[in-house]
Design a protein around this motif. Structure first.
Motif, PDB file in Angstrom:
ATOM      1  N   ALA A  12       1.061  -1.372  -0.009  1.00 56.92           N
ATOM      2  CA  ALA A  12       0.095  -0.001   0.059  1.00 56.92           C
ATOM      3  C   ALA A  12       1.070   1.206   0.172  1.00 56.92           C
ATOM      4  CB  ALA A  12      -1.001  -0.067   1.400  1.00 56.92           C
ATOM      5  N   ILE A  13       0.577   1.982  -0.802  1.00 53.98           N
ATOM      6  CA  ILE A  13       1.208   3.413  -1.112  1.00 53.98           C
ATOM      7  C   ILE A  13       0.478   4.357  -0.241  1.00 53.98           C
ATOM      8  CG2 ILE A  13       2.237   5.034  -2.503  1.00 53.98           C
ATOM      9  CD1 ILE A  13       2.483   2.881  -4.584  1.00 53.98           C
ATOM     10  N   VAL A  77      -4.468  -0.989   5.467  1.00 57.33           N
ATOM     11  CA  VAL A  77      -3.059  -0.960   6.121  1.00 57.33           C
ATOM     12  C   VAL A  77      -2.773  -2.389   6.635  1.00 57.33           C
ATOM     13  CG1 VAL A  77      -1.788   0.155   7.972  1.00 57.33           C
ATOM     14  CG2 VAL A  77      -2.859   1.498   6.589  1.00 57.33           C
ATOM     15  N   ARG A  78      -3.756  -2.789   7.439  1.00 57.59           N
ATOM     16  CA  ARG A  78      -3.789  -4.237   8.045  1.00 57.59           C
ATOM     17  C   ARG A  78      -3.213  -5.329   7.222  1.00 57.59           C
ATOM     18  NH1 ARG A  78      -8.889  -4.793  10.881  1.00 57.59           N
ATOM     19  NH2 ARG A  78      -8.179  -2.763  11.816  1.00 57.59           N
ATOM     20  N   SER A  79      -3.976  -5.332   6.096  1.00 54.50           N
ATOM     21  CA  SER A  79      -3.951  -6.461   4.868  1.00 54.50           C
ATOM     22  C   SER A  79      -2.330  -6.187   4.009  1.00 54.50           C
ATOM     23  CB  SER A  79      -4.963  -6.558   4.033  1.00 54.50           C
ATOM     24  OG  SER A  79      -4.981  -5.440   3.386  1.00 54.50           O
ATOM     25  N   ALA A  80      -1.914  -4.984   4.199  1.00 53.46           N
ATOM     26  CA  ALA A  80      -0.779  -4.876   3.486  1.00 53.46           C
ATOM     27  C   ALA A  80       0.590  -5.458   3.901  1.00 53.46           C
ATOM     28  CB  ALA A  80      -0.255  -3.167   3.081  1.00 53.46           C
ATOM     29  N   ASP A  81       1.475  -6.001   2.987  1.00 56.64           N
ATOM     30  CA  ASP A  81       2.631  -6.668   3.585  1.00 56.64           C
ATOM     31  C   ASP A  81       3.609  -5.712   3.899  1.00 56.64           C
ATOM     32  OD1 ASP A  81       1.875  -9.481   3.372  1.00 56.64           O
ATOM     33  OD2 ASP A  81       1.481  -9.089   1.125  1.00 56.64           O
ATOM     34  N   ASP A 108      -1.940  -2.075  14.232  1.00 55.71           N
ATOM     35  CA  ASP A 108      -1.659  -2.399  12.818  1.00 55.71           C
ATOM     36  C   ASP A 108      -0.523  -1.982  12.353  1.00 55.71           C
ATOM     37  OD1 ASP A 108      -4.378  -3.380  12.310  1.00 55.71           O
ATOM     38  OD2 ASP A 108      -5.257  -1.385  12.987  1.00 55.71           O
ATOM     39  N   TRP A 109       0.198  -0.920  13.061  1.00 51.50           N
ATOM     40  CA  TRP A 109       1.486  -0.336  12.580  1.00 51.50           C
ATOM     41  C   TRP A 109       2.678  -1.372  12.975  1.00 51.50           C
ATOM     42  CZ3 TRP A 109       1.500   2.625   8.880  1.00 51.50           C
ATOM     43  CH2 TRP A 109       0.669   3.722   8.640  1.00 51.50           C
ATOM     44  N   SER A 110       2.403  -2.386  14.079  1.00 51.10           N
ATOM     45  CA  SER A 110       3.401  -2.943  14.818  1.00 51.10           C
ATOM     46  C   SER A 110       4.086  -3.961  13.961  1.00 51.10           C
ATOM     47  CB  SER A 110       2.573  -3.783  15.953  1.00 51.10           C
ATOM     48  OG  SER A 110       3.633  -4.271  16.726  1.00 51.10           O
TER      49      SER A 110
END
Ligand SMILES: Cc1cc2nc3c(=O)[nH]c(=O)nc-3n(C[C@H](O)[C@H](O)[C@H](O)COP(=O)(O)O)c2cc1C
Length: 195
Positions: A12-13, A77-81, A108-110
Motif C-alpha cells: 500500500a502506498i 493498512v492491516r492487509s498490506a505486507d 496495525d502498525w506493529s
C-alpha cells in the motif's frame, strides 16, 4: 530470498499530501506504476486527499462508530505486507494529514515494514522529515526500512502522471529502495511462526 519473494506481496502506498495543487502525489503514482509494470507487488494507493479524514479525535480501537472510510483505510493498512509512505516536507516536518492516520491506528502498525519517500520542491528532497517521521513510526513499533528515497525539485523531477521528467531517472535509487522493502517483507514472512 533469491531476489524474489515466494509470492507477490501486497504493498500500500500512502500518499500523504492533501494540499491544493499538491505535487508529491506524482511520486506515489510513480511507485504504483513501477511496482505494477515490473510485476513486483500488488499495489494500491491510499490517497489521504480522497479519504479526507477529519482531525484525529480518538484511535480506531476506541471509536464507537468509526466511518466506513476509517474502517476501509485500517483494513488496507492491516492487509498490506508493506507500506510506502510518500510525504512532503512542511516546515521541516511531515504534514498533519499523515500524523492523523498514524495516530488513528495502533497494533496495525506493529512490525509493519514501512519505506519512506520524502519530497520537496527544493534541493534537499524533504529529508528533514525523516527525523520526526521515523521517530513517530518507531514509537508505534512499525519497522522502518533503512533506505531513503528523496525527491528534490519535485515539479521538475516528475510529470503529473508520475513519469520521471528531469535529468535524473531515479532508476537506481528506486531499485535499491524497493529491494530493501521487499527484503523486509520477506524477512517478516519468515518469522510468522516465531512467538
Ligand atoms: C506549508 C509548507 C511548508 C513547506 N516547508 C518546506 C520545508 O521546510 N522544506 C522544503 O524543502 N520545502 C518546504 N515546502 C515546499 C514543499 O516541499 C513543496 O511545496 C512540495 O511540493 C510539497 O509537497 P506537496 O506539493 O505534495 O504538498 C513547504 C511547503 C508548504 C506548503
Amino acid at each position: 530470498m533469491n531476489g524474489k519473494p515466494a509470492s507477490k506481496p501486497n504493498i500500500a502506498i500512502i500518499s500523504a499530501s492533501i494540499r491544493n495543487g499538491r505535487q508529491s502525489h506524482r511520486v506515489a503514482l510513480y511507485f504504483q506504476k513501477h511496482l505494477k509494470e515490473n510485476k513486483l507487488a500488488g499495489v494500491e494507493i491510499l490517497d489521504l486527499n480522497k479519504y479526507k479524514f477529519p482531525l484525529f479525535e480518538e484511535r480506531l480501537n476506541y471509536l464507537k462508530s468509526p466511518s466506513a472510510d476509517v474502517i476501509d483505510f485500517a483494513q488496507k493498512v492491516r492487509s498490506a505486507d508493506g507500506i510506502i509512505i510518500v510525504t512532503p516536507e512542511y516546515n521541516g516536518g511531515y504534514p498533519a494529514s499523515l500524523k492523523n492516520v498514524i495516530d488513528l491506528l495502533t497494533d496495525d502498525w506493529s512490525h509493519k515494514p514501512v519505506a519512506l519517500a520524502t519530497v520537496s520542491d527544493g534541493i534537499f528532497g524533504g529529508s528533514q522529515v525523516l527525523t520526526s517521521l521515523q521517530f513517530s513510526l518507531w514509537k508505534i513499533r512499525a519497522w522502518t526500512v533503512p533506505a531513503m528515497f528523496r525527491v528534490p525539485n519535485v515539479d521538475e523531477s516528475f510529470d503529473k502522471n508520475g513519469n520521471p521528467a528531469g535529468k535524473h531517472t531515479f532508476a537506481k535509487t528506486t531499485a535499491g529502495f524497493i529491494k530493501e522493502l521487499l527484503w523486509c517483507i520477506e524477512a517478516k514472512s519468515r518469522m510468522k511462526d516465531f512467538k
